[in-house]
Design an enzyme around this catalytic site. Structure first.
Site, mmCIF file in Angstrom:
data_model
loop_
_atom_site.group_PDB
_atom_site.id
_atom_site.type_symbol
_atom_site.label_atom_id
_atom_site.label_comp_id
_atom_site.label_asym_id
_atom_site.label_seq_id
_atom_site.Cartn_x
_atom_site.Cartn_y
_atom_site.Cartn_z
ATOM 1 N N SER A 137 17.878 45.468 17.208
ATOM 2 C CA SER A 137 17.381 44.966 15.920
ATOM 3 C C SER A 137 18.392 45.167 14.793
ATOM 4 C CB SER A 137 16.063 45.658 15.564
ATOM 5 O OG SER A 137 16.225 47.068 15.537
ATOM 6 N N ASP A 367 10.309 53.795 7.584
ATOM 7 C CA ASP A 367 11.448 53.346 8.387
ATOM 8 C C ASP A 367 12.748 53.825 7.748
ATOM 9 O OD1 ASP A 367 13.359 52.033 9.878
ATOM 10 O OD2 ASP A 367 12.402 50.066 9.780
ATOM 11 N N HIS A 370 16.143 51.149 9.908
ATOM 12 C CA HIS A 370 16.576 49.822 9.502
ATOM 13 C C HIS A 370 16.984 49.812 8.030
ATOM 14 C CE1 HIS A 370 14.192 48.935 13.166
ATOM 15 N NE2 HIS A 370 15.110 47.991 13.328
#
Length: 397
Positions: A137, A367, A370
């Site tokens: 990702s 998070d 990311h």
């Protein structure tokens, strides 16, 4: 007149006071100097990365990966909300983040300059080309960033589209965005380990539910061959929680390697990747990159506490080093073909301010892995593009 003893005591007293004053002044100057040196990076708005390794120390060119972060009000280079290829979960401003300084940090190499972002020159440089990202990702985030950067030079935004009409989500394994007016594509292949994931071998222990075939590259690797720019990454999934805890173990040939450590398995997988590159990629046509590990900034090992700062940090707490990044350098050094390592680990270690945090499309799940867009992945792409803009004889290392 006073006795000699009294005069001597008076003189000694004055000398003692003078020494005390002098000592206090020296202490103040030393403390001030130390404090100045400590806060100097803040005063100059710079955060410096030291000791970035290079692949070829004999090449007398600038190392763009050795530098500092500076505030630059000309950033960001695009608006994520206006770019249809940014996932909602990475558009932190749209998701409620109010501070904006994290958008304005520019990377400045110590001994040179990254070429200014000239979108028209870059679009022409990519005319008729095929750019392919392969990885997890984090690779998809960089893929989205590059598309948005280049779209700033496109007047007809509808001429940039996903070939299969897919929305950008983490569930889709293949995404292909075409810039029609310049006849090039930027593609993403989801391959989180780069090597094949296999089923349960015969006679495997009950705890084995799947394997990673470390000696075989992903079965979709044939689709990566005919590209002009090929960017790989892997690392975030090489952790016990995504392997051993769910019953995934390592396999080489027909042999299970139940006792193999993750760093050893990672090295074996990258050796397989390097052999595949040597056997399948024509580097006269294809510029191959391997981007190193991207540090996260969780406050504890459980990945549940995520404190996003408003400024980059001074203390990286060892995040500038990664066994995965070191392994990538070692493997690339042993390849017979030219591969460029984009060493983003050190430069990204300072950017605890740039993670998604609670400003995602699912704020209940923090998070600190990311990155917000715009943000740090844009800088990775600026460096990637700087390699593509120089000719082969003067290539930045």
């Amino acid at each position: 007149m006073g006795s000699p003893r009294v005069r001597r005591l008076s003189w000694v007293s004055r000398l003692f006071k003078l020494l005390v004053v002098t000592g206090s002044l020296l202490s103040f100057l030393i403390a001030f100097l130390c404090g100045y040196l400590y806060v100097l990076p803040t005063l100059s708005q710079a955060f410096h990365v030291y000791g970035v390794p290079t692949l070829n120390d004999s090449v007398s060119t600038c190392n763009v990966l050795d530098g500092s972060w500076f505030l630059d009000n000309s950033y960001p280079l695009y608006n994520a909300t206006e770019c249809p290829f940014v996932e909602r979960g990475f558009d932190c401003l749209r998701n409620g983040r109010e501070d904006t300084d994290y958008l304005k940090w520019r990377w400045k190499p110590k001994n040179c300059n990254i070429p200014a972002f000239n979108v028209q020159s870059l679009l022409e440089r990519l005319r008729g080309k095929r750019v392919v990202f392969v990885g997890d990702s984090m690779s998809r985030t960089q893929w989205e960033s590059l598309i948005c950067l280049l779209m700033t030079g496109i007047q007809d935004k509808k001429s940039v589209y996903e070939v299969n009409g897919n929305e950008i989500t983490k569930q889709i394994r293949y995404l292909n965005v075409r810039f029609d007016s310049f006849n090039f594509t930027i593609e993403f292949f989801r391959s989180v380990f780069l090597v094949q994931q296999g089923s349960i071998p015969r006679h495997a222990p009950k705890r084995v539910r799947s394997t990673l075939k470390l000696d075989k590259l992903d079965d979709i690797s044939g689709q990566w061959v005919d590209s002009d720019v090929l960017i790989f990454n892997t690392g975030q999934w090489w952790v016990p929680g995504k392997l051993f805890h769910i019953g995934c173990y390592f396999q080489v040939g027909n042999s299970l390697k139940l006792g193999m450590s993750i760093p050893t398995a990672y090295r074996t997988a990258l050796d397989t990747w390097a052999s595949w590159v040597e056997e399948n990629i024509d580097t006269n046509r294809t510029h191959v990159f391997f981007r190193t590990f991207e540090p996260s900034h969780w406050s504890n090992l459980t990945q549940r506490i995520c404190n996003v700062t408003q400024q980059p940090v001074f203390d990286t707490k060892g995040r500038e080093h990664s066994v995965f990044s070191d392994t990538a350098f070692e493997v690339v050094k042993n390849t017979t073909l030219p591969v460029t390592v984009l060493h983003v680990t050190s430069m990204s270690a300072f950017r605890s301010d740039a993670h998604v945090g609670r400003w995602s499309d699912n704020p209940s799940v923090p998070d600190c892995s990311h990155w917000c867009l715009p943000g740090v992945p844009d800088v990775w792409n600026e460096i990637l593009l700087s390699y593509l803009l120089v000719d082969n004889e003067r290539q930045i290392k």
